[in-house]
Design a protein around this motif. Sequence first.
Motif, mmCIF file in Angstrom:
data_model
loop_
_atom_site.group_PDB
_atom_site.id
_atom_site.type_symbol
_atom_site.label_atom_id
_atom_site.label_comp_id
_atom_site.label_asym_id
_atom_site.label_seq_id
_atom_site.Cartn_x
_atom_site.Cartn_y
_atom_site.Cartn_z
ATOM 1 N N ALA A 104 0.841 -1.196 0.000
ATOM 2 C CA ALA A 104 0.000 0.000 0.000
ATOM 3 C C ALA A 104 0.877 1.248 0.000
ATOM 4 C CB ALA A 104 -0.908 -0.001 1.218
ATOM 5 N N PRO A 105 0.493 2.246 -0.759
ATOM 6 C CA PRO A 105 1.285 3.483 -0.777
ATOM 7 C C PRO A 105 1.144 4.250 0.538
ATOM 8 C CG PRO A 105 -0.680 3.710 -2.132
ATOM 9 C CD PRO A 105 -0.642 2.290 -1.661
ATOM 10 N N LEU A 106 2.147 5.015 0.869
ATOM 11 C CA LEU A 106 2.101 5.873 2.047
ATOM 12 C C LEU A 106 1.057 6.964 1.837
ATOM 13 C CD1 LEU A 106 5.921 6.337 2.627
ATOM 14 C CD2 LEU A 106 4.345 4.996 4.032
ATOM 15 N N ALA A 107 0.435 7.384 2.924
ATOM 16 C CA ALA A 107 -0.594 8.424 2.839
ATOM 17 C C ALA A 107 -0.036 9.713 2.235
ATOM 18 C CB ALA A 107 -1.173 8.690 4.220
ATOM 19 N N ASN B 24 -4.806 7.312 -10.332
ATOM 20 C CA ASN B 24 -4.880 5.914 -9.886
ATOM 21 C C ASN B 24 -3.986 5.012 -10.726
ATOM 22 O OD1 ASN B 24 -6.578 6.372 -7.715
ATOM 23 N ND2 ASN B 24 -8.418 6.111 -8.938
ATOM 24 N N ALA B 25 -3.906 5.266 -12.025
ATOM 25 C CA ALA B 25 -3.015 4.468 -12.870
ATOM 26 C C ALA B 25 -1.560 4.675 -12.463
ATOM 27 C CB ALA B 25 -3.214 4.841 -14.338
ATOM 28 N N ARG C 166 3.115 1.400 -9.347
ATOM 29 C CA ARG C 166 4.040 0.991 -8.298
ATOM 30 C C ARG C 166 3.374 0.091 -7.254
ATOM 31 N NH1 ARG C 166 8.143 4.640 -4.781
ATOM 32 N NH2 ARG C 166 9.092 2.889 -3.693
ATOM 33 N N TYR C 167 2.079 0.295 -7.047
ATOM 34 C CA TYR C 167 1.321 -0.479 -6.058
ATOM 35 C C TYR C 167 0.116 -1.125 -6.751
ATOM 36 C CZ TYR C 167 4.026 2.523 -2.969
ATOM 37 O OH TYR C 167 5.049 3.183 -2.338
ATOM 38 N N PRO C 168 0.308 -2.238 -7.445
ATOM 39 C CA PRO C 168 -0.773 -2.847 -8.241
ATOM 40 C C PRO C 168 -2.013 -3.225 -7.438
ATOM 41 C CG PRO C 168 1.323 -3.959 -8.641
ATOM 42 C CD PRO C 168 1.546 -2.983 -7.539
ATOM 43 N N GLN C 169 -1.873 -3.461 -6.143
ATOM 44 C CA GLN C 169 -3.015 -3.868 -5.320
ATOM 45 C C GLN C 169 -3.857 -2.683 -4.825
ATOM 46 O OE1 GLN C 169 -3.663 -7.065 -5.202
ATOM 47 N NE2 GLN C 169 -1.791 -7.395 -6.371
ATOM 48 N N TYR C 170 -3.406 -1.460 -5.087
ATOM 49 C CA TYR C 170 -4.095 -0.278 -4.555
ATOM 50 C C TYR C 170 -5.502 -0.147 -5.125
ATOM 51 C CZ TYR C 170 -5.500 4.529 -3.843
ATOM 52 O OH TYR C 170 -6.210 5.655 -3.509
ATOM 53 N N ARG C 171 -6.459 0.073 -4.236
ATOM 54 C CA ARG C 171 -7.840 0.390 -4.603
ATOM 55 C C ARG C 171 -8.323 1.453 -3.632
ATOM 56 N NH1 ARG C 171 -6.339 -1.727 -8.329
ATOM 57 N NH2 ARG C 171 -7.003 -3.611 -9.357
ATOM 58 N N ARG C 172 -8.935 2.481 -4.152
ATOM 59 C CA ARG C 172 -9.442 3.549 -3.279
ATOM 60 C C ARG C 172 -10.662 3.079 -2.504
ATOM 61 N NH1 ARG C 172 -11.940 9.346 -4.578
ATOM 62 N NH2 ARG C 172 -11.768 10.183 -2.491
ATOM 63 N N VAL C 173 -11.521 2.304 -3.152
ATOM 64 C CA VAL C 173 -12.735 1.824 -2.512
ATOM 65 C C VAL C 173 -12.542 0.363 -2.131
ATOM 66 C CG1 VAL C 173 -15.202 1.435 -2.804
ATOM 67 C CG2 VAL C 173 -14.138 3.435 -3.847
ATOM 68 N N ARG C 174 -12.578 0.113 -0.829
ATOM 69 C CA ARG C 174 -12.433 -1.243 -0.299
ATOM 70 C C ARG C 174 -13.476 -1.437 0.799
ATOM 71 N NH1 ARG C 174 -7.242 -3.960 -0.786
ATOM 72 N NH2 ARG C 174 -5.829 -2.693 -1.988
ATOM 73 N N GLY C 175 -14.677 -1.778 0.411
ATOM 74 C CA GLY C 175 -15.710 -2.067 1.396
ATOM 75 C C GLY C 175 -16.578 -0.874 1.742
ATOM 76 N N ARG C 176 -17.566 -1.156 2.588
ATOM 77 C CA ARG C 176 -18.571 -0.153 2.954
ATOM 78 C C ARG C 176 -18.014 1.104 3.621
ATOM 79 N NH1 ARG C 176 -23.849 -1.156 2.427
ATOM 80 N NH2 ARG C 176 -24.469 -3.258 1.868
ATOM 81 N N PRO C 177 -17.072 0.977 4.553
ATOM 82 C CA PRO C 177 -16.558 2.210 5.183
ATOM 83 C C PRO C 177 -15.907 3.163 4.172
ATOM 84 C CG PRO C 177 -15.942 0.303 6.485
ATOM 85 C CD PRO C 177 -16.521 -0.215 5.207
#
Length: 186
Positions: free
Chosen positions: A9-12, A96-97, A102-113
């Motif tokens: 995961a990328p750093l904030a 996002n691309a 660099r972080y292929p697993q990154y997704r902004r939306v991951r679940g209800r929260p």
Amino acid sequence: MAPPRNADAPLAGRLAFYNAVPSVVWSGLSWGPLTVFCYQHMARPWLYGLLGVSVLAYVVPRAWFRYWQLSKSPAVYRRLGVPWVNRLAQHGAAVNALIRRRYPQYRRVRGRPSVAALVGSSYHMERFHVAALLVFLWAGAYAAARGYWGWTGLLTVLNIGYNLYPIWLQQYLRLRLAASAGKPLG
């Protein structure tokens, strides 16, 4: 003690930087000419008055946003080219691309929260652009009243690109989130 960070995961801070770049670019390209016009041509009482009236957009209840939503159909937004705007916006396709390179697993939306946070953020962004739309609108009207037709045209074009389309983008994103969740989001 902070929980261990996921190495995938990328750093904030990195996310914030990537997303700040389009925001700073578009804001500079839009607010720059507006600032020049206001500084050179607008009487200060008018400027302060229009800024004060525009800030009132922040007190509009969230429920009212439904009434000025352009459409309940994402197809209308697609016909207007709103998804194209999403390519060049913060948290958009280009950013996002770049992150996923660099972080292929990154997704902004991951679940209800994260969906709930994104919906809340979309209302915040829409409020900001409604307030800015009013600033640009009043400045453009002032320019027209004074006969500055070049400024009127420029401020109108900037207002459409910097404010109207981002407002529609937030509405479109909420419609897409609602469709993926199978229910209306509010």
